[in-house]
Design a protein around this motif. Structure first.
Motif, PDB file in Angstrom:
ATOM      1  N   PRO A 187       0.840  -1.221   0.000  1.00  0.00           N
ATOM      2  CA  PRO A 187       0.000   0.000   0.000  1.00  0.00           C
ATOM      3  C   PRO A 187       0.868   1.261   0.000  1.00  0.00           C
ATOM      4  N   GLU A 188       0.337   2.260  -0.691  1.00  0.00           N
ATOM      5  CA  GLU A 188       1.025   3.556  -0.754  1.00  0.00           C
ATOM      6  C   GLU A 188       0.932   4.246   0.601  1.00  0.00           C
ATOM      7  N   HIS A 189       1.900   5.055   0.909  1.00  0.00           N
ATOM      8  CA  HIS A 189       1.857   5.821   2.161  1.00  0.00           C
ATOM      9  C   HIS A 189       0.670   6.776   2.094  1.00  0.00           C
ATOM     10  N   PRO A 190      -0.145   6.844   3.144  1.00  0.00           N
ATOM     11  CA  PRO A 190      -1.385   7.642   3.084  1.00  0.00           C
ATOM     12  C   PRO A 190      -1.107   9.141   2.969  1.00  0.00           C
ATOM     13  N   THR A 191      -1.645   9.695   1.928  1.00  0.00           N
ATOM     14  CA  THR A 191      -1.638  11.146   1.709  1.00  0.00           C
ATOM     15  C   THR A 191      -2.994  11.536   1.141  1.00  0.00           C
ATOM     16  N   ARG A 192      -3.227  12.802   0.918  1.00  0.00           N
ATOM     17  CA  ARG A 192      -4.498  13.262   0.374  1.00  0.00           C
ATOM     18  C   ARG A 192      -4.737  12.679  -1.013  1.00  0.00           C
ATOM     19  N   ARG A 193      -3.704  12.378  -1.748  1.00  0.00           N
ATOM     20  CA  ARG A 193      -3.865  11.851  -3.101  1.00  0.00           C
ATOM     21  C   ARG A 193      -4.009  10.323  -3.125  1.00  0.00           C
ATOM     22  N   THR A 194      -3.479   9.623  -2.115  1.00  0.00           N
ATOM     23  CA  THR A 194      -3.432   8.157  -2.175  1.00  0.00           C
ATOM     24  C   THR A 194      -4.525   7.484  -1.345  1.00  0.00           C
ATOM     25  N   LEU A 195      -5.241   8.191  -0.485  1.00  0.00           N
ATOM     26  CA  LEU A 195      -6.310   7.591   0.304  1.00  0.00           C
ATOM     27  C   LEU A 195      -7.470   7.161  -0.602  1.00  0.00           C
ATOM     28  N   CYS A 196      -8.094   6.023  -0.264  1.00  0.00           N
ATOM     29  CA  CYS A 196      -9.212   5.509  -1.051  1.00  0.00           C
ATOM     30  C   CYS A 196     -10.171   4.759  -0.131  1.00  0.00           C
ATOM     31  N   SER A 197     -11.378   4.483  -0.632  1.00  0.00           N
ATOM     32  CA  SER A 197     -12.376   3.719   0.122  1.00  0.00           C
ATOM     33  C   SER A 197     -12.756   2.423  -0.584  1.00  0.00           C
ATOM     34  N   SER A 198     -12.509   2.354  -1.909  1.00  0.00           N
ATOM     35  CA  SER A 198     -12.799   1.141  -2.680  1.00  0.00           C
ATOM     36  C   SER A 198     -11.867   1.120  -3.889  1.00  0.00           C
ATOM     37  N   THR A 240      -1.951  -0.569  -8.978  1.00  0.00           N
ATOM     38  CA  THR A 240      -2.453  -1.844  -9.542  1.00  0.00           C
ATOM     39  C   THR A 240      -3.965  -1.837  -9.704  1.00  0.00           C
ATOM     40  N   GLY A 241      -4.645  -0.844  -9.197  1.00  0.00           N
ATOM     41  CA  GLY A 241      -6.104  -0.766  -9.286  1.00  0.00           C
ATOM     42  C   GLY A 241      -6.819  -1.300  -8.058  1.00  0.00           C
ATOM     43  N   LYS A 242      -6.094  -1.696  -7.016  1.00  0.00           N
ATOM     44  CA  LYS A 242      -6.702  -2.228  -5.795  1.00  0.00           C
ATOM     45  C   LYS A 242      -6.571  -1.217  -4.676  1.00  0.00           C
ATOM     46  N   CYS A 243      -7.585  -1.247  -3.800  1.00  0.00           N
ATOM     47  CA  CYS A 243      -7.576  -0.410  -2.599  1.00  0.00           C
ATOM     48  C   CYS A 243      -7.450  -1.355  -1.416  1.00  0.00           C
ATOM     49  N   ILE A 244      -6.318  -1.267  -0.705  1.00  0.00           N
ATOM     50  CA  ILE A 244      -6.039  -2.228   0.367  1.00  0.00           C
ATOM     51  C   ILE A 244      -5.788  -1.470   1.666  1.00  0.00           C
ATOM     52  N   LEU A 245      -5.822  -2.258   2.791  1.00  0.00           N
ATOM     53  CA  LEU A 245      -5.664  -1.685   4.124  1.00  0.00           C
ATOM     54  C   LEU A 245      -4.203  -1.334   4.360  1.00  0.00           C
ATOM     55  N   TYR A 246      -3.972  -0.070   4.793  1.00  0.00           N
ATOM     56  CA  TYR A 246      -2.610   0.346   5.087  1.00  0.00           C
ATOM     57  C   TYR A 246      -2.235  -0.037   6.522  1.00  0.00           C
ATOM     58  N   LYS A 247      -3.124   0.262   7.514  1.00  0.00           N
ATOM     59  CA  LYS A 247      -2.917  -0.149   8.884  1.00  0.00           C
ATOM     60  C   LYS A 247      -4.282  -0.222   9.561  1.00  0.00           C
ATOM     61  N   PRO A 248      -4.419  -1.142  10.511  1.00  0.00           N
ATOM     62  CA  PRO A 248      -5.759  -1.359  11.111  1.00  0.00           C
ATOM     63  C   PRO A 248      -6.174  -0.257  12.073  1.00  0.00           C
ATOM     64  N   GLN A 249      -5.293   0.290  12.836  1.00  0.00           N
ATOM     65  CA  GLN A 249      -5.657   1.256  13.869  1.00  0.00           C
ATOM     66  C   GLN A 249      -4.848   2.550  13.700  1.00  0.00           C
ATOM     67  N   PRO A 250      -5.513   3.629  13.450  1.00  0.00           N
ATOM     68  CA  PRO A 250      -6.901   3.705  12.937  1.00  0.00           C
ATOM     69  C   PRO A 250      -6.944   3.170  11.518  1.00  0.00           C
ATOM     70  N   PRO A 251      -8.071   2.637  11.108  1.00  0.00           N
ATOM     71  CA  PRO A 251      -8.120   2.006   9.793  1.00  0.00           C
ATOM     72  C   PRO A 251      -7.958   3.041   8.678  1.00  0.00           C
ATOM     73  N   LYS A 252      -7.024   2.744   7.775  1.00  0.00           N
ATOM     74  CA  LYS A 252      -6.782   3.595   6.604  1.00  0.00           C
ATOM     75  C   LYS A 252      -6.532   2.722   5.407  1.00  0.00           C
ATOM     76  N   LYS A 253      -7.140   3.054   4.302  1.00  0.00           N
ATOM     77  CA  LYS A 253      -6.922   2.328   3.058  1.00  0.00           C
ATOM     78  C   LYS A 253      -6.245   3.254   2.051  1.00  0.00           C
ATOM     79  N   THR A 254      -5.283   2.667   1.319  1.00  0.00           N
ATOM     80  CA  THR A 254      -4.613   3.400   0.251  1.00  0.00           C
ATOM     81  C   THR A 254      -4.518   2.500  -0.960  1.00  0.00           C
TER      82      THR A 254
END
Length: 593
Positions: free
Chosen positions: A116-127, A145-159
């Motif tokens: 997963p990409e490091h979370p930033t305003r451009r890389t955050l996603c929900s699906s 790659t076209g996938k949105c995956i979990l970056y870390k569980p707490q707090p939950p963030k997807k990139t």
């Protein structure tokens, strides 16, 4: 010698008018002293007598210093310390520059893979719809790659998942204080060689008797080429500890002002420092100075790397200057170029004369001040200095009336209208030059006074003389005659000696003595040409034209005006009566151009 050679060997010079005036003399010498002082000051201080040449330079630097860095804390709670030497914190830079690392961030154990990409305003996603397969952002760390995956569980963030060196670099602020904050005690040795090819002179900034333990100081040791980095920042008013956090760019200026003359030889450098990057880090889009590099290694047959983001200070060495040596050509060129400065006094004084001479005395608020006197004096200077002329034209005419002091200039003559009625432009009458009166025969001079008899001067009467029957209507003196020219040119001769009714000028004593005196005219002709033959047939023609010329010079005062002067009809016919033409037909006025 041929005439062409005589013309080539002529020498021409300007005419100078000397004005005996204390004020203008003081102004002249005041300007001359200022110009002379400036020229002398520039000649000595700026060495204008030398031929200057820019230098060719090469620079080599060496940085020395040891720093201890607390790099990380292990799981058992013990700190790991690392010693950084020259090979760790200096990097090769192209040109006259060197770089010293002061802070860094590390991303260890990176391998090629999916993460997963490091979370930033451009890389955050929900699906997965928030990610585009194959999309590449210049600010991203990899290819999506076209996938949105979990970056870390707490707090939950997807990139968005990317194909990159994993784990991706985290966006973090550099450590504070800087890890290599002690780098302000590092020293740098600068070797600078310069060459002046035109003067065949080479030198360097390191003196033969250099003490290798010295450190540069602006006043105590200004020639030492070893600089402490912290002292460089103090010279510019900056704090090394603050700059070391995010880095910066510092300029080291080496200025060579070399006097290569043997009698006063001097060629040593002067060092100065200047901050080159933006000091206001809060306003800068990309503050400081940093770059990234990686260290690659193999572990279990897998290629890995440690990514290091380096912050530090780049030092740019700027070498400039010139060397001068005495050159006679440079001295002559400088003296020649400054001679024109002495003309400032002439320009200023001429401006005063021209300005005040064209200003009416009545225009001043205080008419009883000395301004009027100054104006009159400048008017006199102006008339002596300047001569006004008009472009010669075939249509240009000048007329003069005995009852008017000024002269009238007629630019354009309208057919069917006599010169007597044309107003024209009024111009001042030139001052009379009485030097020619000494050339007249002695018999024309004033007769000796008779004892006991008072001297009388016969004045020209203002009373009109009786008008003859043949006198035309435009005549004011009663002695004019109609023109013999064709009708289209008769207007050129319709001119009287007076503007208003009065006595004719031909009845005056000066006209008789200066214009009609045969002996005086013969004297002037022989004065001009001593070998002139005054035969009986040609005498009247020569005397008549000489009389015309004498009248024009007398009444118009200038040769340039006399060439275009129109003689009054009464004067012309009186001269013709005194020196008649045998055929009886006269040609009239002819323009010289």
């Amino acid at each position: 010698m041929p005439a062409c050679c005589d013309d080539m060997l002529l020498y021409e010079t300007n005419k100078v008018i000397q004005i005996q005036n204390t004020s203008y003399g003081t102004i002249k010498w005041f300007f001359h002293m200022i110009v002379f002082s400036y020229v002398s000051f520039a000649l000595v201080c700026d060495k204008r007598y030398q031929r200057k040449e820019t230098l060719i330079s090469s620079v080599h630097t060496k940085v020395k210093g040891i720093a201890e860095v607390r790099e990380e804390i292990l799981e058992n709670g013990k700190e790991v310390h690392r010693v950084f030497d020259t090979a760790d914190y200096t990097f090769p830079v192209q040109g006259n520059s060197f770089f010293v690392m002061t802070n860094f961030l590390k991303t260890k154990g990176q391998v090629q893979g999916l993460c997963p990409e490091h979370p930033t305003r451009r890389t955050l996603c929900s699906s997965d719809r928030g990610c585009t397969k194959g999309w590449l952002d210049p600010q991203s760390k990899g290819i999506q790659t076209g996938k949105c995956i979990l970056y870390k569980p707490q707090p939950p963030k997807k990139t968005c998942e990317v194909s990159a060196w994993c784990p991706t670099e985290a966006t973090e602020e550099p450590p504070q204080p800087a890890l290599l904050n002690s780098a302000e005690n590092f020293t740098v040795l600068i070797k600078n060689n310069i060459d002046f090819p035109g003067h065949n002179y080479t030198t360097r900034n390191i003196l033969p008797d250099l003490n290798i333990t010295c450190t540069y100081h602006k006043t105590e040791n200004p020639q030492c080429p070893i600089f402490r980095l912290g002292d460089i920042f103090q010279e510019t008013g900056d704090n090394f500890s603050e700059v070391a956090i995010k880095g910066g760019i510092m300029g080291i200026e080496i200025y060579w002002d070399c006097n290569l003359d043997s009698w006063f030889h001097h060629c040593r450098p002067k060092y100065s420092f200047r901050r080159l990057d933006d000091k206001n880090t809060s306003e800068s889009l990309y503050p400081g100075y940093n770059f990234r590099y990686a260290k690659y290694y193999m572990e279990n047959n897998v290629e890995k790397r440690t990514l290091i983001k380096v912050f530090g200070v780049r030092f740019d060495i700027l070498v400039f200057g010139s060397g001068g040596k005495f050159d006679i050509i440079a001295l002559i060129v400088y003296i020649g170029s400054t001679l024109s400065y002495f003309g400032l006094a002439t320009v200023f004084i001429d401006f005063l004369i021209n300005t005040y001479s064209n200003t009416s005395c009545q225009s001043y608020v205080y008419p009883y001040c000395k301004c009027c006197e100054c104006c009159a004096v400048n008017e006199y200077y102006y008339k002596k200095k300047c001569e006004s002329i008009v472009e010669p034209k075939s249509t240009l005419k000048y007329v003069s009336f005995v009852d008017e002091f000024h002269i009238r200039m007629v630019e354009e003559q309208l057919l069917g209208r006599s010169l007597q009625d044309v107003k024209g432009k009024e111009i001042p009458r030139p001052l009379m030059d009485f030097t020619d009166l000494s050339r007249l025969p002695l018999s024309l001079q004033d007769p000796p006074p008779i004892p006991g008899q008072p001297e009388e001067i016969q004045l020209l009467s203002e009373e009109a003389t009786p008008r003859s029957s043949s006198s035309p209507s435009w005549c004011q003196c009663g002695n004019c005659l109609p023109s013999q020219l064709p009708t289209s040119h008769q207007c050129l001769e319709e001119l009287c000696c007076r503007k208003k009714p009065g006595a004719c000028i031909t009845t005056s004593e000066p006209f008789k003595q200066l214009i009609l005196s045969r002996r005086a005219l013969q004297f002037l002709l022989l004065y001009q040409d001593p070998l002139l033959k005054l035969d009986a047939d040609a005498t009247n023609n020569q005397l008549r034209h000489c009389a015309y010329r004498c009248y024009a010079t007398w009444r118009f005062g200038s040769k340039d005006l006399a060439d275009f002067a129109i003689l009054p009809s009464c004067c012309r016919w009186r001269i013709r009566k005194e020196f008649p033409k045998s055929e009886g037909q006269y040609s009239g006025f002819k323009s010289p151009y």
